[in-house]
Every structure is written in C-alpha cells, then in structure tokens.
Design a protein around this motif. Structure first.
Motif, short mmCIF file in Angstrom:
data_model
loop_
_atom_site.label_atom_id
_atom_site.label_comp_id
_atom_site.label_asym_id
_atom_site.label_seq_id
_atom_site.Cartn_x
_atom_site.Cartn_y
_atom_site.Cartn_z
N ASP A 215 1.00 8.23 -4.83
CA ASP A 215 -0.35 8.31 -5.39
C ASP A 215 -0.73 9.75 -5.67
OD1 ASP A 215 -0.65 5.58 -5.20
OD2 ASP A 215 -2.03 5.65 -3.50
N ILE A 216 -1.42 9.97 -6.78
CA ILE A 216 -2.03 11.26 -7.05
C ILE A 216 -3.38 11.37 -6.34
CG2 ILE A 216 -3.11 12.63 -8.90
CD1 ILE A 216 -0.79 11.94 -10.68
N SER B 208 0.82 -1.21 0.00
CA SER B 208 0.00 0.00 0.00
C SER B 208 0.85 1.26 0.00
CB SER B 208 -0.91 0.00 1.24
OG SER B 208 -1.60 1.23 1.36
N ASN B 209 0.38 2.27 -0.72
CA ASN B 209 1.00 3.59 -0.68
C ASN B 209 0.45 4.45 0.45
OD1 ASN B 209 2.79 3.20 -2.76
ND2 ASN B 209 1.63 4.34 -4.28
N SER B 210 -0.28 3.87 1.36
CA SER B 210 -0.78 4.61 2.51
C SER B 210 0.38 4.87 3.46
CB SER B 210 -1.88 3.81 3.21
OG SER B 210 -2.38 4.53 4.31
N ALA B 211 0.82 6.11 3.54
CA ALA B 211 2.01 6.46 4.33
C ALA B 211 1.71 7.40 5.48
CB ALA B 211 3.06 7.10 3.42
N ALA B 212 0.51 7.94 5.55
CA ALA B 212 0.22 8.99 6.52
C ALA B 212 0.07 8.48 7.94
CB ALA B 212 -1.06 9.74 6.11
N TYR B 213 -0.20 7.17 8.09
CA TYR B 213 -0.49 6.61 9.41
C TYR B 213 0.62 5.66 9.85
CZ TYR B 213 -5.09 8.02 7.69
OH TYR B 213 -6.12 8.73 7.15
N PRO B 214 0.90 5.59 11.15
CA PRO B 214 1.83 4.58 11.64
C PRO B 214 1.33 3.17 11.33
CG PRO B 214 1.40 6.23 13.33
CD PRO B 214 0.42 6.48 12.23
N LYS B 215 2.25 2.23 11.23
CA LYS B 215 1.88 0.84 10.97
C LYS B 215 0.88 0.33 12.02
CE LYS B 215 2.79 -3.17 8.82
NZ LYS B 215 4.19 -3.65 8.74
N GLY C 141 1.60 12.43 -3.91
CA GLY C 141 2.14 12.38 -5.26
C GLY C 141 1.68 13.53 -6.13
N ASP C 142 0.43 13.94 -5.95
CA ASP C 142 -0.10 15.07 -6.72
C ASP C 142 0.71 16.33 -6.45
OD1 ASP C 142 -2.14 16.53 -8.30
OD2 ASP C 142 -2.64 17.41 -6.36
N TYR C 143 0.95 16.61 -5.17
CA TYR C 143 1.69 17.81 -4.80
C TYR C 143 3.16 17.70 -5.19
CZ TYR C 143 -2.62 18.59 -2.29
OH TYR C 143 -3.95 18.77 -2.00
#
Length: 304
Positions: free
Chosen positions: A196-197, A84-91, A210-212
């Motif tokens: 990710d965009i 997953s490209n979900s990076a904003a949250y801790p594991k 990714g968009d920014y």
C-alpha cells in the motif's frame, strides 16, 4: 517524512498512477453497476473477500454498519474473509483488534500480507535482513528469520544482506536516505510486506511501506518484490486456505483502493466491488478516478 504523516486522497491517487508500470496487468469490464449495499450484489458469489482499512475500519475505529453487514453475509450462507495489506502487527494483535471492534472473524478468515511475506521468506535463501518495522512487538511471527530493526545507526544498513519493508511507523526521511544510499552502494534484495502507498486513519491517509518502496526503486533502480495486494501471492494464499478449487468467478473482492483491491481482484479473475465512503477515494469523484486509472470494478458501493 515519517510513517505517520498524512496526505490527501488526490496526491495519493496521483502516486498510484505514477507507479502503475510496477503493478500487475489485468482485464477489466467496460462499465460498473452502482449498488446500495454488499448484500444486494452478493448472491452469485460463494466467497466474499474484504479489505480491512477503508472497508471494515478506519485506523482503530470500526466503520458503522460493517459488523452487521458481515453478519448478514454469513446469514445468507456466504463465506467471508479479510485479505489485508496490514503487515506491521502480529496476527495475534490483529485478531484482538477485530474482536474489540465487534467483528467475529476466526484466525483462518484473516489473511495478511505479513503472512504472505513470511511464506515468501520461508522459500527464499536465508539472509540477514534489515527490517523497516517498529520493534514494539519484537520479532513475533519472525522468530525463524534473522532480522534486525533499521534505526539511525548507519551500520545497520551496511551489514544487512537484504531489506524487509513491513511497517512504516517511525520511519523518517533520514532513515529513507540511509536505505537509499546503502542500496545505491550495493544492491540487495528488497521484500515489501505492505505494498500500500497509503492507508486510511482517523486523521487522514498515512504513508505506508509501498510508498517508500517505490521511492526506493526510483532512487536506486532496485526492483522490490511486493508481497500483498495487488500481487497474486496473497490471493493464492487466501484461496488455498479458505476455498481450494473454487472457481474465480464465484469470488467477490471488496475494497476501497483501485490499484490494490480492485486491480488485484481483477487479475485473479474475481468480481470486484469498490467502496467509496471511508477509504482512499474520499473526496474524489469515483467515476473520474476509474476513468483516469483504467481500473474498472464490477460494482461501486458507498459502504458495505
């Protein structure tokens, strides 16, 4: 422009087309097979890698039938994992979410671009990093990294020796302008923890780091380093953890986005399955999207 603003699938797809030159090259087949379910096509593969948003969940809601599909794959003897490209949250938070949504993944079966970013930072020179990241969870997972959270103080952007684009929640047009101005004045490294965009949410597609990052590159000429799909680092991390030495043709990558999941899987030599009912292509004709992008999956399924 905030991290929670939503866009439509057509605009997002056009944005992905516009940044294709910054994405990896890969070889593709000439056609794809339509299938009714993931289990129908899983037999030749030992390891099934699954995107999260648009495949397992939409925002904080599980996609109906996804947990049962994972159970069926396990019963068939397949190894399964989330990439997953979900990076904003801790594991830790991600694992709590999966349990709440009814999934039985172990921590080792969840590989994130946040982990790929941390692995890259461990090898990189030690710098003072300014981070596009909500301070909600503090510096959890980043305890060994010198980071400060980018906000509305211009000084935060001046003193940073490099920038980490990890989570876009709360990001604003003014903050983006400050970051672009700071990099135009003095070029510094930019590492992107989520390429990710967009990502599927209950209210539509949210704009992601990714968009920014691509907007930043267009405005300043600074070339970001992307850590996550479709780039190979996250896939190499997954294979090293889950199946070292496994032949690429024994791996199936399943995702909803042509320019991340399918492109990334193809450049690794994996087979790929595009999911169309819940993610980045909702409302678009998948066949036309495949033709326009030139990114060809091996299979197309509605949901897993």
């Amino acid at each position: 422009m905030t991290g929670t603003r939503c866009t439509d699938a057509r605009a997002a797809f056009d944005d992905y087309l516009g940044v294709r030159s910054r994405l990896p090259e890969a070889r593709f087949g000439h056609d794809w097979q339509v299938a009714q379910s993931l289990l129908e096509i899983a037999d030749p593969f030992d390891l099934v890698l699954l995107d999260a948003y648009g495949v397992l969940n939409v925002g904080e809601s599980a996609i109906p039938g996804a947990a049962a599909a994972i159970a069926a794959l396990r019963a068939a003897g397949k190894a399964v994992a989330v990439v997953s490209n979900s990076a904003a949250y801790p594991k830790r938070v991600m694992m709590q979410r999966y349990a709440r949504l009814g999934f039985d993944f172990s921590p080792g079966e969840v590989v994130t671009s946040r982990e790929a970013l941390l692995a890259h930072l461990a090898r990189a020179p030690r710098l003072r990093w300014g981070a596009m990241l909500s301070p909600e969870y503090g510096v959890e997972d980043f305890e060994d990294v010198d980071i400060s959270f980018l906000g509305d103080d211009p000084a935060d952007y001046e003193v940073a020796e490099g920038f980490l684009l990890v989570g876009s929640e709360g990001w604003t047009k003014a903050r983006q302008a400050r970051l672009e101005a700071a990099l135009s004045k003095r070029a510094r490294p930019v590492f992107v923890g989520n390429p990710d965009i967009v990502a599927p949410r209950e209210t539509g597609l949210s704009r992601e780091p990714g968009d920014y990052a691509h907007r930043l590159a267009d405005a300043t000429g600074v070339a970001p380093v992307f850590l996550g799909k479709p780039f190979d680092g996250i896939f190499s991390l997954a294979l090293a953890r889950l199946a070292p030495g496994l032949a690429p043709d024994r791996v199936l990558m399943v995702g909803d986005t042509l320019h991340t999941d399918i492109l990334g899987g193809c450049q690794m030599g994996f087979s790929t399955a595009l999911v169309t009912d819940h993610g980045a292509l909702v409302g678009l004709d998948p066949a036309r999207a495949i033709r326009r992008s030139g990114i060809v999956p091996d299979f197309v399924i509605g949901s897993i």
